[in-house]
Design an enzyme around this catalytic site. Structure first.
Site, short mmCIF file in Angstrom:
data_model
loop_
_atom_site.label_atom_id
_atom_site.label_comp_id
_atom_site.label_asym_id
_atom_site.label_seq_id
_atom_site.Cartn_x
_atom_site.Cartn_y
_atom_site.Cartn_z
N ASP A 1 68.54 6.88 -21.72
CA ASP A 1 67.46 7.85 -21.77
C ASP A 1 67.96 9.29 -21.70
OD1 ASP A 1 65.84 5.67 -21.92
OD2 ASP A 1 64.80 6.00 -20.02
N ARG B 1 65.75 14.17 -4.66
CA ARG B 1 65.40 15.08 -5.76
C ARG B 1 65.63 16.56 -5.43
NH1 ARG B 1 66.64 10.89 -8.19
NH2 ARG B 1 65.02 9.63 -9.16
N ASP C 1 58.59 12.10 -9.70
CA ASP C 1 59.86 12.82 -9.77
C ASP C 1 59.75 14.11 -10.57
OD1 ASP C 1 61.36 11.24 -8.12
OD2 ASP C 1 62.19 10.00 -9.72
N SER D 1 62.71 -0.89 -13.70
CA SER D 1 63.41 0.39 -13.61
C SER D 1 64.01 0.54 -12.23
CB SER D 1 62.42 1.53 -13.88
OG SER D 1 63.04 2.78 -13.68
#
Length: 409
Positions: free
Chosen positions: A17, A99, A128, A182
């Site tokens: 990705d 993050r 996110d 995922s």
């Protein structure tokens, strides 16, 4: 129309990705791309990301691969654990807390390389995107943030693969079909979502779990572990001093071996929908139990109860992406003040998916055996004092009861 960026720093994993995003940025904006790959303890080799970026045309001086494990645990995980933070009472915030650090380095690298934008690979449905962008704007209000999943027309796995093939981006064989789920991982946890996990009524298959053995298959003998704290942070395991990242790595191994730290959780995302995730936080689960254990004897009841009352708000701020907000920093100052005497050692018992405190001691302890004993207390506590204490606290209740009786009469 907004001005197109000239140079973009991309949060780059080296996977399919973000490799597609890398090529898309160059194609869509005709801009220079800088890649940033962070080692947060996800447990995979990161050097292939360098080779992949070079193969996609990124100059070596524009490839940043950094080991941030110590900073991650010391400056983000440990401060959060001083608060005993749990989102919605269960989730140890493993993805959420990573993050802001990634965003911090994206913005710093942008300043270092003269980039005018940063980019991430988060989708438009999840949390996110919010965490990355709120953090980036808090650190540099002028930065441009590019979120390709909200812009491009590559809206299906088939289209992504076609773009990859057209641009000679290598595709792993297992990526040609639908991925089973995922995964996000760092030193604190693993998170698995999507596909086989989307129906919350169906038990997660065992192959989803990556860091913990099935509790039923864990050792038949319990293991005793001692964790030492100084001012709220773990500093040693079984008497051996270690760095923050080394402590969490060791606790992960201990917890994982005993099947500790699994969570099947349906949470409320900040963007409004519910999602089901499978989380594994073996070391964090041990750390939380031990931290609460040492607080039991070192933290005053008033301070502890106040701290517990603000914890849900603190956890929600982290989950929603407000790590760099003034309100989180204000709460952190309160929390850190409470930890001045949270030092000592906790003994844990690990057994088949469970951890419990079985002992705790500290030079800073507020626990007084002389006051609490059922035996003779040598005058440490006069039980007659309790009568006046009760009468004073009962006064308002008596007045309310008398009023209600009078009105009924």
């Amino acid at each position: 129309m907004t001005k197109a960026p000239k140079k973009v720093v991309l949060a780059y994993s080296g996977g399919l990705d973000t490799s597609i995003i890398l090529k898309w940025l160059k194609t869509e904006y005709d801009c220079e791309v800088v890649t940033f790959t962070a080692d947060l303890g996800q447990g995979e080799e990161l050097e292939p990301a360098r080779a992949k970026a070079e193969m996609l045309g990124i100059a070596s001086e524009n490839i940043f691969i950094e080991d941030l494990r110590e900073e991650f645990v010391r400056d983000f995980v440990f401060p959060m654990f001083r608060a005993n933070a749990l989102y919605e009472g269960l989730y140890l915030l493993g993805t959420s807390i990573a993050r802001p650090l990634i965003s911090k380095r994206l913005v710093e690298i942008a300043a270092q390389t003269g980039a005018d934008a940063v980019a991430h690979g988060a989708t438009g449905k999840g949390n996110d995107q919010v965490r990355f962008e709120l953090s980036a704007y808090a650190l540099n209000p002028e930065i441009k943030v590019i979120a390709p999943w909200r812009e491009w027309d590559l809206t299906s796995r088939t289209r992504l693969l076609e773009f990859a093939e057209a641009n000679q981006i290598p595709i792993a064989k297992d990526k040609r079909g639908e991925a089973p789920f995922s995964v996000d991982a760092n030193l604190l946890h693993t998170s698995s979502e999507g596909k086989v996990l989307e129906d919350p009524a169906v038990d997660a298959p065992d192959y989803v779990y990556q860091r913990t053995v099935n509790p039923e298959d864990a050792p038949d003998q319990p293991e005793i572990v001692e964790i030492t704290f100084e001012k709220g942070d773990a500093t040693a395991i079984n008497g051996q001093a270690m760095s923050p990242a080394t402590i969490l790595t060791e606790l992960n191994a201990l917890g994982g071996k005993h099947g500790i730290g699994r969570l099947d959780f349906v949470e409320n995302r900040f963007v409004g929908m519910k999602s089901r995730g499978i989380y594994e936080t073996p070391g964090g689960t041990l750390l939380l139990e031990a931290h609460r254990g040492i607080e039991q004897i070192t933290l005053d009841s008033g301070a502890g109860h106040l701290k517990d009352s603000i914890m849900p708000r603190y956890a929600e701020l982290i989950y929603n992406g407000f790590w760099f907000s003034p309100e989180r920093e204000m709460l952190q100052a309160l929390i850190d003040k409470s930890q001045e005497h949270v030092s000592g050692t906790v003994r844990l018992k690990l057994y088949k998916g469970h951890v419990r405190t079985i002992g705790r001691w500290s030079d800073h302890s507020l626990y007084s055996e002389a006051h609490v004993t059922f035996e003779e207390d040598a005058g440490a506590y006069d039980q007659k004092d309790a009568a006046g204490f009760i009468q004073l606290n009962a006064l308002r209740l008596k007045l309310i009861a008398a009023r209600n009786r009078r009105l009924k009469g």
